[in-house]
Motif scaffolding. Structure first.
Motif, PDB file in Angstrom:
ATOM      1  N   LEU A  79       0.820  -1.208   0.000  1.00 16.14           N
ATOM      2  CA  LEU A  79       0.000   0.000   0.000  1.00 16.14           C
ATOM      3  C   LEU A  79       0.856   1.260   0.000  1.00 16.14           C
ATOM      4  N   THR A  80       1.834   1.322   0.875  1.00 14.36           N
ATOM      5  CA  THR A  80       2.637   2.546   0.956  1.00 14.36           C
ATOM      6  C   THR A  80       3.493   2.739  -0.300  1.00 14.36           C
ATOM      7  N   ASN A  81       3.963   1.655  -0.896  1.00 13.22           N
ATOM      8  CA  ASN A  81       4.708   1.783  -2.157  1.00 13.22           C
ATOM      9  C   ASN A  81       3.797   2.279  -3.276  1.00 13.22           C
ATOM     10  N   ALA A  82       2.594   1.725  -3.348  1.00 13.14           N
ATOM     11  CA  ALA A  82       1.645   2.152  -4.380  1.00 13.14           C
ATOM     12  C   ALA A  82       1.217   3.602  -4.163  1.00 13.14           C
ATOM     13  N   GLY A  83       0.979   3.980  -2.917  1.00 13.31           N
ATOM     14  CA  GLY A  83       0.601   5.359  -2.613  1.00 13.31           C
ATOM     15  C   GLY A  83       1.720   6.338  -2.918  1.00 13.31           C
ATOM     16  N   ALA A  84       2.939   5.941  -2.595  1.00 16.18           N
ATOM     17  CA  ALA A  84       4.091   6.801  -2.898  1.00 16.18           C
ATOM     18  C   ALA A  84       4.240   6.974  -4.409  1.00 16.18           C
ATOM     19  N   ALA A  85       3.981   5.916  -5.159  1.00 19.74           N
ATOM     20  CA  ALA A  85       4.077   6.002  -6.620  1.00 19.74           C
ATOM     21  C   ALA A  85       3.014   6.940  -7.178  1.00 19.74           C
ATOM     22  N   VAL A  86       1.799   6.882  -6.647  1.00 21.25           N
ATOM     23  CA  VAL A  86       0.723   7.769  -7.109  1.00 21.25           C
ATOM     24  C   VAL A  86       1.063   9.220  -6.773  1.00 21.25           C
ATOM     25  N   ALA A  87       1.474   9.471  -5.535  1.00 20.22           N
ATOM     26  CA  ALA A  87       1.803  10.839  -5.123  1.00 20.22           C
ATOM     27  C   ALA A  87       2.984  11.381  -5.915  1.00 20.22           C
ATOM     28  N   SER A  88       3.993  10.551  -6.134  1.00 18.92           N
ATOM     29  CA  SER A  88       5.153  10.972  -6.914  1.00 18.92           C
ATOM     30  C   SER A  88       4.770  11.277  -8.362  1.00 18.92           C
ATOM     31  N   ALA A  89       3.923  10.436  -8.940  1.00 12.30           N
ATOM     32  CA  ALA A  89       3.464  10.679 -10.314  1.00 12.30           C
ATOM     33  C   ALA A  89       2.629  11.952 -10.402  1.00 12.30           C
ATOM     34  N   ALA A  90       1.841  12.231  -9.366  1.00 17.18           N
ATOM     35  CA  ALA A  90       1.043  13.466  -9.338  1.00 17.18           C
ATOM     36  C   ALA A  90       1.962  14.683  -9.301  1.00 17.18           C
TER      37      ALA A  90
END
Length: 182
Positions: A162-173
């Protein structure tokens, strides 16, 4: 779509350049003032061609970031949220479960704020949305670490996913907002 529009712009610029060249040829040596004006117009047209090409490249890069990074990473995050939510029920009990669920919800909200802020910025160009996006991305990092530190051992895999996926979304944003500002 973008490539078709870019090709249309290139053709229009080439047509304008050809028309300027034909006008310069017709002016001959009789109209030095006209020749100077046509040469200046032709130079400006070349500048506009370069600018149009640059805009097309920037737009293509923005779309690639949006579609290839930002949108592409969201399903992984959504699936990881579902898995984590389902496992909280079994991984903790009583007050610990409620605290874990609250931390999870706070984390998910921060990532979702970054997602929505990025979309708002793309749709409206509102600079305030970029500030909200950056703040939400920073909050998601903090809340993600907090969530990961609270999960019981039986939930470590889901928390990391979850935290890896969330970090990827936030970073992409954030990358999307940065790319759009270029």
């Amino acid at each position: 779509e973008l490539e078709r529009e870019a090709e249309g712009q290139r053709r229009a610029m080439a047509d304008a350049s050809a028309a300027l060249g034909a006008a310069r040829d017709r002016a001959g040596t009789a109209g030095a003032t006209i020749l100077a004006a046509l040469s200046a117009a032709e130079a400006r047209l070349r500048e506009m061609e370069a600018l149009a090409a640059s805009l097309v490249q920037a737009r293509a890069a923005l779309l690639a970031t949006r579609d290839g990074e930002f949108f592409a990473r969201q399903p992984d995050f959504d699936h990881a949220v579902e898995a984590a939510n389902a496992n909280v029920q079994f991984a903790a009990e009583g007050e610990q479960r409620e605290e874990l669920r609250d931390t999870l919800n706070t984390y998910v909200q921060a990532v979702n704020d970054a997602r929505l802020s990025a979309q708002r910025y793309l749709a409206t160009g509102d600079a305030g949305a970029v500030n909200r996006l950056r703040r939400a991305a920073a909050q998601s990092r903090v809340h993600g670490r907090r969530f990961a530190s609270q999960v019981p051992e039986s939930m470590r895999f889901e928390a990391e996913r979850l935290t890896n996926a969330g970090a990827a979304v936030a970073s992409a944003a954030e990358a999307l907002a940065t790319r759009n500002a270029e």
